[in-house]
Design a protein around this motif. Sequence first.
Motif, mmCIF file in Angstrom:
data_model
loop_
_atom_site.group_PDB
_atom_site.id
_atom_site.type_symbol
_atom_site.label_atom_id
_atom_site.label_comp_id
_atom_site.label_asym_id
_atom_site.label_seq_id
_atom_site.Cartn_x
_atom_site.Cartn_y
_atom_site.Cartn_z
ATOM 1 N N ARG A 60 0.627 -1.137 -0.079
ATOM 2 C CA ARG A 60 0.005 -0.112 -0.011
ATOM 3 C C ARG A 60 0.797 1.431 -0.143
ATOM 4 N N GLY A 61 1.950 1.287 0.741
ATOM 5 C CA GLY A 61 2.791 2.423 0.855
ATOM 6 C C GLY A 61 4.053 2.400 1.624
ATOM 7 N N TYR A 62 5.141 2.630 1.366
ATOM 8 C CA TYR A 62 6.258 2.719 2.158
ATOM 9 C C TYR A 62 6.308 3.886 3.145
ATOM 10 N N VAL A 63 6.166 3.339 4.411
ATOM 11 C CA VAL A 63 5.912 4.511 5.730
ATOM 12 C C VAL A 63 7.418 4.682 6.086
ATOM 13 N N TYR A 64 7.907 5.723 5.511
ATOM 14 C CA TYR A 64 9.109 6.201 6.152
ATOM 15 C C TYR A 64 9.121 7.320 7.083
ATOM 16 N N ALA A 65 7.931 7.967 7.307
ATOM 17 C CA ALA A 65 7.951 8.882 8.043
ATOM 18 C C ALA A 65 6.084 8.944 8.366
ATOM 19 N N THR A 104 2.079 14.439 2.626
ATOM 20 C CA THR A 104 0.862 14.811 1.904
ATOM 21 C C THR A 104 -0.237 14.976 2.680
ATOM 22 N N ALA A 105 0.082 14.987 4.276
ATOM 23 C CA ALA A 105 -0.895 15.179 5.010
ATOM 24 C C ALA A 105 -0.757 16.768 5.920
ATOM 25 N N TYR A 106 0.361 17.211 5.289
ATOM 26 C CA TYR A 106 1.035 18.685 5.639
ATOM 27 C C TYR A 106 0.197 19.709 5.049
ATOM 28 N N ARG A 107 -0.154 20.849 5.616
ATOM 29 C CA ARG A 107 -1.075 21.878 5.143
ATOM 30 C C ARG A 107 -0.108 23.078 5.438
ATOM 31 N N PRO A 108 -0.334 24.333 4.538
ATOM 32 C CA PRO A 108 0.027 25.467 5.021
ATOM 33 C C PRO A 108 -0.134 25.882 6.349
ATOM 34 N N LEU A 109 0.608 26.302 7.156
ATOM 35 C CA LEU A 109 0.574 26.703 8.456
ATOM 36 C C LEU A 109 -0.196 28.213 8.562
ATOM 37 N N ALA A 110 -0.244 28.904 7.427
ATOM 38 C CA ALA A 110 -0.778 30.249 7.389
ATOM 39 C C ALA A 110 -2.230 30.017 7.721
ATOM 40 N N GLY A 111 -2.915 28.854 7.405
ATOM 41 C CA GLY A 111 -4.359 28.908 7.274
ATOM 42 C C GLY A 111 -4.630 27.994 8.805
ATOM 43 N N HIS A 112 -3.655 27.728 9.602
ATOM 44 C CA HIS A 112 -3.858 27.363 11.109
ATOM 45 C C HIS A 112 -4.302 28.430 12.084
ATOM 46 N N ARG A 132 -5.359 10.077 7.345
ATOM 47 C CA ARG A 132 -5.771 9.483 6.150
ATOM 48 C C ARG A 132 -6.829 10.425 5.339
ATOM 49 N N ALA A 133 -7.427 11.134 6.061
ATOM 50 C CA ALA A 133 -8.478 12.171 5.276
ATOM 51 C C ALA A 133 -7.591 13.160 4.439
ATOM 52 N N ALA A 134 -6.735 13.777 5.236
ATOM 53 C CA ALA A 134 -5.796 14.613 4.713
ATOM 54 C C ALA A 134 -4.925 14.133 3.587
ATOM 55 N N MET A 135 -4.531 13.058 3.611
ATOM 56 C CA MET A 135 -3.754 12.417 2.474
ATOM 57 C C MET A 135 -4.682 12.045 1.301
ATOM 58 N N SER A 136 -5.973 11.934 1.510
ATOM 59 C CA SER A 136 -6.802 11.532 0.378
ATOM 60 C C SER A 136 -7.243 12.863 -0.241
ATOM 61 N N ALA A 137 -7.271 13.949 0.653
ATOM 62 C CA ALA A 137 -7.523 15.451 -0.008
ATOM 63 C C ALA A 137 -6.357 15.937 -0.644
ATOM 64 N N TYR A 138 -5.452 15.549 -0.439
ATOM 65 C CA TYR A 138 -4.438 16.101 -1.118
ATOM 66 C C TYR A 138 -4.316 16.067 -2.746
ATOM 67 N N GLU A 139 -4.137 17.205 -3.414
ATOM 68 C CA GLU A 139 -4.072 17.105 -4.801
ATOM 69 C C GLU A 139 -2.596 17.153 -5.207
ATOM 70 N N ALA A 140 -2.339 15.850 -5.924
ATOM 71 C CA ALA A 140 -0.995 15.761 -6.375
ATOM 72 C C ALA A 140 -0.560 16.728 -7.307
ATOM 73 N N LYS A 141 0.738 17.302 -7.051
ATOM 74 C CA LYS A 141 1.136 18.255 -8.205
ATOM 75 C C LYS A 141 2.402 18.035 -8.761
ATOM 76 N N PHE A 160 8.660 22.582 3.747
ATOM 77 C CA PHE A 160 8.196 23.584 2.728
ATOM 78 C C PHE A 160 7.093 22.895 1.700
ATOM 79 N N ASP A 161 6.881 23.358 0.883
ATOM 80 C CA ASP A 161 5.693 22.858 0.042
ATOM 81 C C ASP A 161 6.426 21.650 -0.802
ATOM 82 N N TYR A 162 5.618 20.750 -1.212
ATOM 83 C CA TYR A 162 5.896 19.476 -1.516
ATOM 84 C C TYR A 162 5.165 19.254 -2.866
ATOM 85 N N ALA A 163 5.994 18.601 -3.885
ATOM 86 C CA ALA A 163 5.366 18.416 -5.311
ATOM 87 C C ALA A 163 6.226 17.084 -5.931
#
Length: 448
Positions: free
Chosen positions: A8-13, A18-26, A439-448, A326-329
């Motif tokens: 399903r996925g390599y869990v290295y961390a 993909t569950a991270y979000r801009p902290l400006a919105g926190h 899990r929800a945050a990862m699912s909502a992440y839009e790959a770029k 920082f941002d991820y892509a």
Amino acid sequence: MTSTTPYRGYVYAYPHKTAYRPLAGHPAGRPLLSELWASEPKDALSLYLHIPFCEVRCGFCNLFTRIGAPDELTTRYLDALDRQAAAVRDALGDAEPVRFAAAAFGGGTPTFLTAGELERLCDIAEKRMGADLRSVPLSVETSPSTATADRLAVLAERGTTRVSIGVQSFVDAEARAAVRPQHRAEVEAALGRIRDARVPVLNIDLIYGIDGQTEESWRFSLDAALAWRPEELYLYPLYVRPLTGLGRHRTDADAPDTAWDEQRLRLYRAGRDHLLAHGYEQVSMRMFRLKDAPQAGPDDYACQTDGMIGLGCGARSYTSSLHYSFDYAVEMREIRGIIDDFTATEDFSRAEVGRYVTGDEARRRHLLQSLLQAEGLERAGYRERFGTDPHADFPAELDRFAARGWLDGSAAPGRLRLSPEGLAHSDALGPELFSPAVRAAMSAYEAK
């Protein structure tokens, strides 16, 4: 949550970026690093410097890296890295001693940098951050084409204790199938140069599950690697992820593929047994270490306590309550834009993107990272840290793992450990410990 595939996925961390979000919105906004680190222990930090450049991008790679560095981009990147290091060291303060217990240069390919640029990278770690590279474990990633004698000489002289080289396959046709253009002769020459540099630990990465790979060709690559008697070997299952070179040619990259799963499991078991028979011990699903070899850095998943300083636009930092970066892509155009923004940044005093990790998430992280190690989790250590028992915190998950035969029933009462079959299914087991929120945050992440 049940799994239909062992991969399903390599869990290295944990949590994944993909569950991270801009902290400006926190609600708390972008926190100052000085406030984040004010009450954190600083006597055994890990330091990671990220270099996001490669000569080519392998077909399976979804790491944060770009091909090439035109117009003196490496110089501008190192300038920004220097500014970031100065800001981070200032944020750590001088109220108590700051000590680094381990360091690593990753990427990308750190040895994409010239020998002179690697000297500067080491200077940033030492003179800006205060890390004594010659007295702590220092791991550096390289590639066959960039493991040149002059670069390796710099790394050896500056205290590198471990060099990890991504070979993936010693069979040229398999390397091409993985979109990794290299020839075995080039790989062998690079390994010779690494051994000549006398770095204490050589790690070789190999991949199984490549199109056209057989048990015979897999054994050929294993034996070619064993001829160098590397202190460590990592065996990775091939993944085809969205936006990668291989993923662009498959519209069903996430669809179940029973035959491929069976092939990867078969090759994994063959590789595991072959290495165990040749004097290696299993540290995790992926990592194998030669018995009595020096340990040149933390094991897979071994960061049980927080305290990671990551420098560079693809690096993570960990405090006890916030993981940030920082941002991820993955897509090249997006990565270039993020790198350009990083090199233009003057103010590195705040965390930009991240996820808070407290309470239940901290427990999940500790259980997950410990359980995915072959030695498992010491329940007394868990109770000392959290005041509870893992069986009380995660009864449904652990009962499910036990019912599948993934837990070792012969382990001592005070130890929670995976069975050999549980280790084989690490990439299914790990994601099942993700919280619903992550899990929800990862699912909502839009790959770029």
